[in-house]
Structure formats: C-alpha cells, structure tokens
Design an enzyme around this catalytic site. Structure first.
Site, short mmCIF file in Angstrom:
data_model
loop_
_atom_site.label_atom_id
_atom_site.label_comp_id
_atom_site.label_asym_id
_atom_site.label_seq_id
_atom_site.Cartn_x
_atom_site.Cartn_y
_atom_site.Cartn_z
CE1 TYR A 1 64.13 -6.02 55.38
CE2 TYR A 1 63.94 -4.02 54.19
CZ TYR A 1 63.32 -5.27 54.54
OH TYR A 1 62.40 -5.54 54.00
CD GLU B 1 60.67 -4.58 51.33
OE1 GLU B 1 61.29 -3.69 51.87
OE2 GLU B 1 60.40 -5.85 51.72
#
Ligand SMILES: Cc1cc2nc3c(=O)[nH]c(=O)nc-3n(C[C@H](O)[C@H](O)[C@H](O)COP(=O)(O)OP(=O)(O)OC[C@H]3O[C@@H](n4cnc5c(N)ncnc54)[C@H](O)[C@@H]3O)c2cc1C
Length: 310
Positions: A22, A64
């Site tokens: 990310y 996740e």
C-alpha cells in the site's frame, strides 16, 4: 461502501496483496494525481487525498488480514503448489483441471492461478471452482484468443504438473435459506453454477433450481453433462439452454420467477445487465439478485438501456 471494500479486499487477498504494498501504490497513485491535476493540487488538497487514501488502505489491510487468517495463510507466501491430478476436455475450447489436496470451499468461490510465463513475466488470474464442495478442487478454463494465462494453461499444463494457486476466496456464495434458485449464466460463466448445482444437490435436494444457460454453439457448452448429473439428484431441477451467436440470446421472459426467487448471474456484463433488468421488472428485489463479473465489459458500449450492476 462496505460492499465495495469487501469486493476489493477479497480480490486483493486472492492476488496476495501485502500491507507494505500500500505504501508503494499510495506513492504512485498520489503522484499520478499530482501529475494529472497539476497546480490544482495545493498542499491542502494533497493532504486530503493522502488522508482518504490511508483511511481506505487501513480498512482494506485489516479486512485482508482477516481473510488471510480465515484461509489459513499464516506465512508471507499467499500461494501454494498443488499437483494437477487430471486434465479433462470440458468443451471444444475449454479444459478442466482437477487439483490435489483437501481444501474446503463453498460453491461460487474461486482460486487464483499464478503463471510464470515463458517470457519471464508472472501473471495471476482467477478461476471459479467448478466442482462439488467436498471433492478435490477443480477449475474449468476457456481458452481466450491471445490470452496469456488461459493459453498457457491449455498449451502446457498436464496431469502430474504442479500449479501455484491461492486458497479459495469470494462471496458469490449461496445465502442460507431454501428459496427457489434461478441460476443464469452465459459462456464460461457456467463454472460457478456447476458448483452451486452440485452443492444444492448434496445438501438441499428438494430446493427448486432452474439453470438458464446461453452459449454460442453446442460444442462450446462446457460442463453440461456434469451439471445434468448433479441436477438429476434434485427433485425439482429445470435446465434451460439457448444457443445463438451472441450470449445475449437468452430470453429473460422465459425465466421462471417466484416471489421469493434468489437469482445468481454470471456471464458477460451486458448479459447480466439484461437479465437483471428483466428480473427487477418482474418484481425480484435487487438484494435477491447477485452477480459475478469475470472480467472487463467488452460490450459495455451497447448496454446503455439496462441498469448498472451493483
Ligand atoms: C472471479 C473470477 C472468476 C473467473 N472464473 C473463470 C472461469 O471459471 N473460467 C475461465 O475460463 N475464466 C474465468 N475468469 C476469467 C479469467 O480470470 C481470465 O480473465 C481469462 O482466463 C483470460 O485471461 P488470460 O490471461 O488468458 O487473458 P489476458 O492475457 O488477460 O487477455 C484477455 C484479453 O485481452 C486481450 N489482450 C491482452 N493484452 C492486450 C493488449 N495489450 N492489447 C489489446 N488486447 C489485449 C487478449 O487478446 C484477450 O482477448 C474469471 C475471472 C474472475 C475475475
């Protein structure tokens, strides 16, 4: 918003996305925003974009992590090697691969296949599980002209070879209940339907099920025998088939619709838009119509009249 986060998180888990990625994506995404918008991105605007990105990212990272935990992915490797037990022709351009291992899944879920291609690139694609829950994993792959991974699977993978795959993920799964089921598919969208019919036949044999399938030609109709074999164990199973040059040929007016019908659609986006619009017009509420999208919408430009998919 929750549904959007869930959809993205599930696909990320299937792709093996890790939290540290990310940071990288954020850097380039926010950089691209600056490049495209130029002077409009004042320091305040940049800070706002940064904040929104990280609010979203943190939510996804948390979800996740839970998906990985649920799938038993405890190390840093989200994929596992499995042996191909069998390779079987499913239609003229479609092949089924049965994979070793005792992996629990729910009908409607998919796995990712990791392909290390001869040109040195690594490509990951998703394939719905087409077999019965409780049996070895099975995927059924249509060869896409010019397609990298489907072409590689067809050309090179045989029984005894090793494939690298993710655990099963996905939420295109049956809700609890015994409402009449309407499964509408086109082309290779038959794969999750085959698994759903098998699951219902095993666990709810008295549940009414209609499978409505559209295919271009009979020789391209994958898994028909398998679906009929599972359907034969249901007390109330109807299998409607349309063959025509375009997937949109299915006549939605012929679909049986009861007040409490639950519909599951899988096929090209135009096909799903048309069927969904017809079901909505006939009183099936939107929350009882679920769709699985396999890829980009090649027919999006001509789908103007039908409502957008959720
Ligand atoms: C949840 C899910 C479940 C799925 N289940 C199944 C399933 O059960 N069975 C199944 O067969 N598929 C399934 N798919 C689709 C599958 O994941 C792949 O998208 C499909 O196999 C095509 O992948 P590919 O690598 O062969 O093709 P790609 O290489 O991704 O190419 C796709 C198309 O784009 C074209 N293309 C590629 N690169 C370019 C370029 N640079 N310029 C122009 N055109 C280009 C190709 O010619 C081809 O027509 C599923 C997808 C999802 C998301």
């Amino acid at each position: 918003m929750d549904a959007v986060v869930e959809r993205i998180a599930v696909r990320h888990a299937a792709l093996g996305i890790r939290p540290e990625q990310y940071t990288l994506i954020g850097r380039y995404l926010l950089g691209a925003v600056g490049t495209v918008l130029g002077d409009a991105v004042t320091p305040a605007v940049a800070a706002a974009w940064d904040e929104v990105y990280w609010l979203f990212a943190v939510r996804l990272i948390g979800r996740e992590a839970r998906l990985y935990q649920g799938a038993g992915v405890t190390d840093r490797e989200p994929f596992r090697p499995v042996t191909v037990l069998a390779r079987e022709r499913a239609a003229t351009d479609t092949v089924s691969f049965t994979l070793a291992g005792d992996v629990p899944f729910r009908a409607g879920q998919y796995i990712s296949v990791v392909a290390d291609l001869p040109d040195g690139t690594r490509q990951i694609r998703q394939y719905s599980l087409s077999g019965a829950p409780g049996e070895p994993l099975c995927i059924t792959v249509r060869r896409v002209p010019g397609g990298a991974v489907s072409g590689w699977l067809h050309a090179t993978v045989r029984a005894g070879d090793t494939l690298t795959v993710s655990p099963p993920y996905g939420s295109f799964t049956l809700r609890p209940g015994d409402h009449p089921l309407l499964l509408a598919s086109a082309g290779v969208g038959i794969t999750p339907m085959a698994s759903i019919v098998a699951q219902v036949a095993a666990g709810q044999p008295d549940r009414p099920v209609t499978l409505a399938h559209a295919e271009r030609t009979p020789d391209r109709h994958a898994l028909r025998d398998r679906v009929d074999a599972h359907g034969a164990r249901l007390t109330n199973f109807d299998h409607l088939v349309w063959y025509a040059t375009e997937h949109g040929a299915l006549d939605p007016a012929r679909l049986p619709v009861a007040p409490d019908t639950e519909a599951y659609l899988c096929g090209p986006v135009l096909f799903m838009r048309v069927v969904r619009a017809a079901l909505l017009a006939r009183g099936v509420p939107a929350e009882r119509i679920r769709c699985e999208v396999f890829g980009s919408d090649r027919f999006a430009g001509v789908a103007a009249a039908a409502p957008a998919l959720p």
